[in-house]
Write a protein that holds these residues in place. Structure first.
Motif, PDB file in Angstrom:
ATOM      1  N   ARG A 120      -9.174 -28.200   6.967  1.00 17.39           N
ATOM      2  CA  ARG A 120      -9.400 -26.616   6.190  1.00 17.39           C
ATOM      3  C   ARG A 120      -8.467 -25.213   6.508  1.00 17.39           C
ATOM      4  O   ARG A 120      -8.645 -24.891   6.063  1.00 17.39           O
ATOM      5  CB  ARG A 120     -10.930 -27.004   5.763  1.00 17.39           C
ATOM      6  N   LEU A 121      -8.710 -25.566   8.111  1.00 17.50           N
ATOM      7  CA  LEU A 121      -7.780 -23.907   8.199  1.00 17.50           C
ATOM      8  C   LEU A 121      -6.579 -24.070   8.186  1.00 17.50           C
ATOM      9  O   LEU A 121      -6.666 -22.289   7.505  1.00 17.50           O
ATOM     10  CB  LEU A 121      -7.871 -24.925  10.029  1.00 17.50           C
ATOM     11  N   ALA A 122      -5.750 -24.798   7.961  1.00 16.21           N
ATOM     12  CA  ALA A 122      -4.515 -24.775   7.035  1.00 16.21           C
ATOM     13  C   ALA A 122      -4.247 -24.520   5.807  1.00 16.21           C
ATOM     14  O   ALA A 122      -3.632 -24.564   5.376  1.00 16.21           O
ATOM     15  CB  ALA A 122      -4.048 -26.791   7.434  1.00 16.21           C
ATOM     16  N   GLY A 123      -5.451 -24.430   5.036  1.00 13.09           N
ATOM     17  CA  GLY A 123      -6.103 -24.121   3.467  1.00 13.09           C
ATOM     18  C   GLY A 123      -5.921 -25.824   2.618  1.00 13.09           C
ATOM     19  O   GLY A 123      -6.145 -24.529   1.736  1.00 13.09           O
ATOM     20  N   HIS A 124      -6.473 -26.298   3.367  1.00  8.22           N
ATOM     21  CA  HIS A 124      -6.418 -27.413   1.735  1.00  8.22           C
ATOM     22  C   HIS A 124      -7.002 -27.790   1.199  1.00  8.22           C
ATOM     23  O   HIS A 124      -8.336 -27.021   2.498  1.00  8.22           O
ATOM     24  CB  HIS A 124      -5.798 -28.987   2.775  1.00  8.22           C
ATOM     25  N   THR A 125      -8.026 -27.382   0.033  1.00  3.72           N
ATOM     26  CA  THR A 125      -8.289 -27.836  -0.458  1.00  3.72           C
ATOM     27  C   THR A 125      -8.617 -29.463  -0.803  1.00  3.72           C
ATOM     28  O   THR A 125     -10.029 -30.272  -1.171  1.00  3.72           O
ATOM     29  CB  THR A 125      -8.510 -27.358  -1.397  1.00  3.72           C
ATOM     30  N   ASN A 126      -7.637 -30.426  -0.866  1.00  4.28           N
ATOM     31  CA  ASN A 126      -7.718 -30.940  -1.859  1.00  4.28           C
ATOM     32  C   ASN A 126      -7.639 -32.425  -0.727  1.00  4.28           C
ATOM     33  O   ASN A 126      -6.407 -32.321  -0.037  1.00  4.28           O
ATOM     34  CB  ASN A 126      -7.343 -32.008  -3.037  1.00  4.28           C
ATOM     35  N   ILE A 127      -8.334 -32.751   0.338  1.00 10.38           N
ATOM     36  CA  ILE A 127      -8.381 -33.540   1.562  1.00 10.38           C
ATOM     37  C   ILE A 127      -7.292 -35.114   0.908  1.00 10.38           C
ATOM     38  O   ILE A 127      -6.523 -35.039   1.773  1.00 10.38           O
ATOM     39  CB  ILE A 127      -9.280 -34.220   1.961  1.00 10.38           C
ATOM     40  N   ALA A 128      -7.713 -35.422   0.031  1.00 14.26           N
ATOM     41  CA  ALA A 128      -6.788 -36.928  -0.254  1.00 14.26           C
ATOM     42  C   ALA A 128      -6.113 -36.946  -0.050  1.00 14.26           C
ATOM     43  O   ALA A 128      -4.818 -37.317   0.326  1.00 14.26           O
ATOM     44  CB  ALA A 128      -7.757 -37.681  -1.589  1.00 14.26           C
ATOM     45  N   LYS A 129      -5.579 -35.870  -0.812  1.00 17.38           N
ATOM     46  CA  LYS A 129      -3.905 -35.347  -1.181  1.00 17.38           C
ATOM     47  C   LYS A 129      -3.475 -34.741  -0.662  1.00 17.38           C
ATOM     48  O   LYS A 129      -2.046 -35.059   0.143  1.00 17.38           O
ATOM     49  CB  LYS A 129      -3.940 -34.270  -2.175  1.00 17.38           C
ATOM     50  N   ALA A 130      -4.038 -34.381   1.123  1.00 20.04           N
ATOM     51  CA  ALA A 130      -3.064 -33.624   2.414  1.00 20.04           C
ATOM     52  C   ALA A 130      -2.917 -34.874   3.300  1.00 20.04           C
ATOM     53  O   ALA A 130      -1.856 -34.982   3.505  1.00 20.04           O
ATOM     54  CB  ALA A 130      -4.362 -32.544   2.691  1.00 20.04           C
ATOM     55  N   LEU A 131      -3.996 -35.915   2.996  1.00 15.13           N
ATOM     56  CA  LEU A 131      -3.514 -37.190   3.949  1.00 15.13           C
ATOM     57  C   LEU A 131      -2.140 -38.325   3.698  1.00 15.13           C
ATOM     58  O   LEU A 131      -1.564 -38.335   4.482  1.00 15.13           O
ATOM     59  CB  LEU A 131      -4.833 -37.802   3.737  1.00 15.13           C
ATOM     60  N   ARG A 132      -2.364 -38.162   2.126  1.00 20.98           N
ATOM     61  CA  ARG A 132      -1.244 -38.400   1.341  1.00 20.98           C
ATOM     62  C   ARG A 132       0.248 -38.200   1.897  1.00 20.98           C
ATOM     63  O   ARG A 132       1.274 -37.991   2.315  1.00 20.98           O
ATOM     64  CB  ARG A 132      -1.070 -38.709   0.238  1.00 20.98           C
ATOM     65  N   HIS A 133      -0.374 -36.598   1.746  1.00 19.93           N
ATOM     66  CA  HIS A 133       1.419 -35.388   2.089  1.00 19.93           C
ATOM     67  C   HIS A 133       1.534 -36.309   3.517  1.00 19.93           C
ATOM     68  O   HIS A 133       3.371 -36.314   3.770  1.00 19.93           O
ATOM     69  CB  HIS A 133       0.737 -33.923   2.084  1.00 19.93           C
ATOM     70  N   ASN A 134       0.837 -35.977   4.346  1.00 18.76           N
ATOM     71  CA  ASN A 134       1.273 -35.829   6.151  1.00 18.76           C
ATOM     72  C   ASN A 134       1.450 -37.174   6.389  1.00 18.76           C
ATOM     73  O   ASN A 134       2.150 -37.966   7.551  1.00 18.76           O
ATOM     74  CB  ASN A 134       0.257 -36.102   6.526  1.00 18.76           C
TER      75      ASN A 134
END
Length: 383
Positions: free
Chosen positions: A355-369
């Motif tokens: 969230r501090l990095a600006g991500h709002t879709n957490i599931a998408k952010a986890l897949r991205h990482n």
């Protein structure tokens, strides 16, 4: 401590910001004899793995093994096996980790708030408990935790364990004691925490409260319900058309007269919620809810109080629901020692970093990482 110079790669202070140092400062709960892996390095690996979608000790170890040659060796991190990770994390009570990380996150939020609002906007912090359903072992109760979440950012500022012999109420002040500065903050909580002791505690800390009032405080609720609401004009109305339903909330706010049985109460709120499923032939349902606040009419108008009341449920939407659904917490079978809490704490930290990095879709952010290991490492090393 992560090496500042390993295999020709110098890790300068610019590459070692507060989070790495915070992880290194968490006390190692293990006996010194036989330790081969620094505890700070195990925490570093664990949070990087959780940021990449790992949901168990085994998954953390697998992420570390897959990442060892290409990334971790270059920054001086030796990869522990799954038994080492499990023993190390399960040996920690979680108090030291949550307090240390909470302090670091509070500092980050304070700096961000000062830069964006000049520090004039009131902070709002939601307090709520959650059961770790997967941690239940036999007839024992599932582990219970209580967290404090910043309304605006969705960052977790603190967390405490609720012992099986108690409940959330006595842990309220224990949780908020871990947050150094509450001056001027607004604390929101559900009806369980409409306790006189909580109101007095927050007043002494220089904080305000917005608390729901239900049947657990029958005398107070009766007093609030008997106020002359028919003479009070609507203060604020909002309509929500999401999730296949239409919800209308009407807020009335009145200055509390003398004689209301709650410490430092300044205003009472009545919320009338009308719900109707879209395309349904059934009648709309109607619910009346009351709340009490120490904020005066000069300090908070009806629209602001509505925002605090509605914002409280972000602890469910931005923390509990995401941990259960996107991060698989309810399916976790970690049950030993401090393991369940530490996995929850790592999930809290991962969510806060995203969230501090600006991500709002957490599931998408986890897949991205998960697609590239360096993304999670960079997220941690640049915080």
């Amino acid at each position: 401590m992560l090496s500042r110079q390993t295999e020709g790669l110098e890790i300068t202070p610019e590459l070692r910001p507060g989070l790495l140092e915070a992880l290194d400062s968490v006390p190692d709960p293990r006996k010194k004899r036989g330790v081969r892996h620094r505890f700070g390095a195990i925490l570093f690996i664990s949070i990087c793995a959780v940021l990449s979608g790992s949901k168990s000790f085994a998954a953390i170890a697998e992420w570390a093994t897959d990442t060892a040659d290409s990334k971790l060796a270059g920054i001086g991190v030796k990869v522990p096996n799954v038994s080492t990770i499990r023993r190390a994390l399960s040996a920690l009570t979680g108090d030291e980790f949550d307090t240390t990380i909470g302090s670091w996150l509070a500092g980050r939020l304070a700096a961000a708030r000062a830069a964006s609002t000049g520090g004039k906007r009131r902070r709002a912090i939601a307090v709520d408990g959650k059961a770790l359903r997967g941690s239940r072992d036999g007839d024992e109760r599932a582990r219970m935790l209580m967290a404090a979440l910043d309304h605006d950012s969705g960052v977790t500022l603190g967390q405490v364990d609720i012992d099986a012999k108690t409940n959330e109420i006595p842990m309220f002040s224990t949780l908020l004691d871990t947050i150094t500065d509450l001056e001027g903050a607004v604390i929101t909580a559900d009806a369980l925490h409409a306790q006189r002791e909580h109101a007095e505690y927050l007043h002494k800390r220089g904080a305000h409260y917005v608390l729901s009032v239900k049947g657990n405080q029958p005398g107070l609720r009766k007093q609030l319900a008997s106020l002359p609401w028919s003479d009070v004009p609507d203060g604020f109305t909002e309509t929500d058309n999401t999730h296949g339903r239409r919800v209308r909330r009407t807020y009335k706010v009145v200055t509390i007269p003398a004689g209301i049985l709650f410490p430092h109460a300044a205003q009472a709120v009545r919320i009338v919620r009308t719900r109707k499923r879209k395309h349904s032939t059934k009648k709309a349902t109607r619910e009346t809810v009351y709340a009490v606040t120490s904020l005066t009419a000069e300090q908070a108008q009806p629209a602001e109080l509505a925002a605090y009341i509605r914002g409280h449920w972000r602890v469910e939407n931005k923390l509990h629901w995401v941990r259960d659904v996107s991060m698989g917490e309810d399916l976790s079978r970690v049950r030993t020692g401090g393991g369940p809490r530490m996995m929850a704490s790592l999930r809290n930290l991962a969510l806060s970093i995203l969230r501090l990095a600006g991500h709002t879709n957490i599931a998408k952010a986890l897949r991205h990482n998960a697609r590239k290991a360096k993304r999670a490492i960079e997220l941690v090393m640049t915080r």
